[in-house]
Write an enzyme that holds these catalytic residues in place. Structure first.
Site, PDB file in Angstrom:
ATOM      1  N   ASN A 226      -3.091  -1.956   9.809  1.00  0.00           N
ATOM      2  CA  ASN A 226      -2.947  -3.106   9.062  1.00  0.00           C
ATOM      3  C   ASN A 226      -1.724  -3.579   8.215  1.00  0.00           C
ATOM      4  OD1 ASN A 226      -4.723  -3.609   6.698  1.00  0.00           O
ATOM      5  ND2 ASN A 226      -2.868  -2.481   5.138  1.00  0.00           N
ATOM      6  N   HIS A 262      -2.616 -11.645   1.884  1.00  0.00           N
ATOM      7  CA  HIS A 262      -1.910 -12.537   0.787  1.00  0.00           C
ATOM      8  C   HIS A 262      -1.627 -13.810   1.406  1.00  0.00           C
ATOM      9  CE1 HIS A 262      -1.650  -7.836  -0.755  1.00  0.00           C
ATOM     10  NE2 HIS A 262      -1.284  -7.379   0.308  1.00  0.00           N
TER      11      HIS A 262
HETATM   12  O1  9MR Z   1       0.530  -3.391  -4.906  1.00  0.00           O
HETATM   13  C1  9MR Z   1       1.684  -2.232  -4.433  1.00  0.00           C
HETATM   14  C2  9MR Z   1       2.405  -2.190  -5.153  1.00  0.00           C
HETATM   15  O2  9MR Z   1       2.208  -2.019  -7.053  1.00  0.00           O
HETATM   16  C3  9MR Z   1       4.025  -1.279  -4.925  1.00  0.00           C
HETATM   17  O3  9MR Z   1       4.581  -0.992  -6.407  1.00  0.00           O
HETATM   18  C4  9MR Z   1       4.687  -2.360  -3.554  1.00  0.00           C
HETATM   19  C5  9MR Z   1       5.128  -0.913  -3.525  1.00  0.00           C
HETATM   20  O4  9MR Z   1       5.505  -1.895  -1.887  1.00  0.00           O
HETATM   21  O5  9MR Z   1       3.046  -2.046  -3.425  1.00  0.00           O
HETATM   22  C6  9MR Z   1       1.647  -2.814  -2.831  1.00  0.00           C
HETATM   23  O6  9MR Z   1       0.573  -3.037  -2.142  1.00  0.00           O
HETATM   24  C7  9MR Z   1       1.551  -2.956  -0.739  1.00  0.00           C
HETATM   25  C8  9MR Z   1       0.607  -2.573  -0.154  1.00  0.00           C
HETATM   26  O7  9MR Z   1       0.450  -0.722   0.017  1.00  0.00           O
HETATM   27  C9  9MR Z   1       0.923  -3.142   1.289  1.00  0.00           C
HETATM   28  N1  9MR Z   1       0.661  -3.905   1.713  1.00  0.00           N
HETATM   29  C10 9MR Z   1       1.286  -4.978   0.833  1.00  0.00           C
HETATM   30  C11 9MR Z   1       1.132  -4.720  -0.527  1.00  0.00           C
HETATM   31  C12 9MR Z   1       1.563  -5.737  -1.686  1.00  0.00           C
HETATM   32  O8  9MR Z   1       3.361  -5.087  -1.778  1.00  0.00           O
END
Ligand code: 9MR
Length: 387
Positions: A226, A262
């Site tokens: 992923n 994203h």
């Molecule tokens: O949405 C998530 C956020 O709440 C966290 O603070 C962050 C920390 O890295 O991770 C975000 O989720 C991520 C996901 O796990 C992996 N791909 C990118 C996402 C957005 O940062």
């Protein structure tokens, strides 16, 4: 005037609660208990071979869930989506406060909520360079590859085993490739990822074993690679395509490739997304859109998105959904949370936001409406996809 979704959502969520649990785990299974009679819910309009998901932070939103008295957020989550991804609850820093301690409290709350609402769960994530607890970061400075492997194997077997039969897709390895702009360009993250770093002599060997451990712990879960910037055909997805082939030749139980999705309106839409999905599907893999959101940069003099930006956002969401709908191997389409108040975007991208498909009062944005329409158009009733 905005349409309120509240009454419809309450009706749909309540309907789901009186139906028996079915223990659905297969990605292709129909969300039980939902007919396409409710024209306002994504999950009811989706083809039965496509899970429609959202990220949710169980610790903040689902701990203490009372089916008899759900919050409005919980009602919307249950009414609209057939799949949930733990936004943070299954990451290392949430599950592993100390080397010998596993804390499943909020992840279990999420799974319990999902089962009560007839939803499947996408596991996220087992091997990542981010959100590792301090003890991993510290210990990894002196790890040998064997030591790193022992820690990772214990984690994967314990976590995947804990949720055996309850998770239909696992993001086993997340964001393991660098970007074009990183030092060294697109290559495996053998510096930032503590496990790949310790095993930098044979990082692919470690990945193959990570997938094997996960498969042994839950043979029914489909195991994914992923990443972000992985929507279209590009240098990064070329690297994933080569890696996927290498892993398959080595016998890894790799089952899927996930494009996070994203996007930002600062950039154009990569129309090669379907072509990219098709090439992974041709390897025999499932594909998925795993973390869709479309952030909007504030224009000078504006205090919120313009109508044009909102319309373009809807097109981008739909573009990703169409790529998924057009490739039968696309098993799930997940948005990365809702409403905007819960989005990660403003914390990380100052001046950008409004990235989700629902307003803060849960009224639908054009992006929601267009997705609902596309899902409805993709299938005659409660059938698999046309085509
Ligand atoms: O949405 C998530 C956020 O709440 C966290 O603070 C962050 C920390 O890295 O991770 C975000 O989720 C991520 C996901 O796990 C992996 N791909 C990118 C996402 C957005 O940062």
């Amino acid at each position: 005037m905005r349409r309120s979704m509240r009454s419809l959502l309450v009706a749909a969520a309540t309907a789901s609660l009186v139906l028996p649990l079915c223990g659905v785990t297969a990605a292709s299974a129909a969300p039980p208990g939902f007919s396409n009679a409710d024209k306002s819910a994504l999950r009811n309009q989706a083809p039965i071979d496509l899970a429609i998901g959202s990220a949710v932070w169980g610790k903040q939103q689902l701990v203490g869930y009372d089916p008899a008295d759900p919050t409005e957020y919980q009602q919307v989550l249950g009414a609209q989506f057939s799949s949930l991804t733990p936004e943070n609850d299954m990451k290392w820093d949430a599950l592993r406060p100390a080397p010998d301690v596993y804390d499943f409290a909020s992840a279990d709350a999420l799974v319990a909520y999902a089962q009560a609402n007839h939803q499947q769960v996408r596991g996220h994530t087992l091997l990542w360079h981010s959100q590792n607890p301090a003890w991993v970061t510290e210990a990894s400075t002196t790890w040998t590859c064997d030591e790193a492997r022992t820690v990772l194997e214990d984690h994967i077997r314990t976590v995947v085993g804990h949720f055996k039969g309850q998770i239909y897709e696992w993001d086993v390895a997340n964001e393991i490739f660098q970007d074009t702009w990183d030092n060294g360009g697109v290559r495996l993250r053998t510096e930032a990822n503590p496990f790949l770093k310790a095993c930098s002599d044979d990082p692919v060997g470690l990945l193959v074993d990570a997938f094997r451990w996960a498969h042994e712990a839950d043979p029914d879960a489909v195991l994914f690679l992923n990443d972000y910037n992985a929507e279209g055909v590009n240098e990064k997805t070329d690297a994933y395509y080569a890696l996927a082939q290498e892993m398959l030749v080595a016998g890894a139980p790799l089952g899927g490739f996930g494009a996070q999705g994203h996007l930002s309106l600062q950039y154009g839409f990569d129309t090669s997304m379907q072509e990219n999905f098709e090439r992974f599907a041709a390897l025999g893999l499932q594909v998925a859109v795993t973390e869709a959101d479309v952030r909007i940069p504030l224009l000078a003099g504006e205090t919120g998105p313009t109508p044009e930006q909102v319309a373009t956002q809807a097109e981008r969401y739909d573009g990703m959904l169409q790529a998924c709908l057009n490739v039968k191997a696309c098993s799930s389409f997940t948005v990365w949370g809702f409403p905007d108040a819960n989005s990660w975007v403003p914390d990380v991208f100052p001046g950008e936001g409004w990235a989700t498909i629902l307003e803060d009062d849960y009224s639908p944005k054009p992006a929601f409406d267009v997705m609902l329409r596309s899902l409805r158009d993709a299938t005659p009733g409660t059938s698999p996809r046309k085509g």
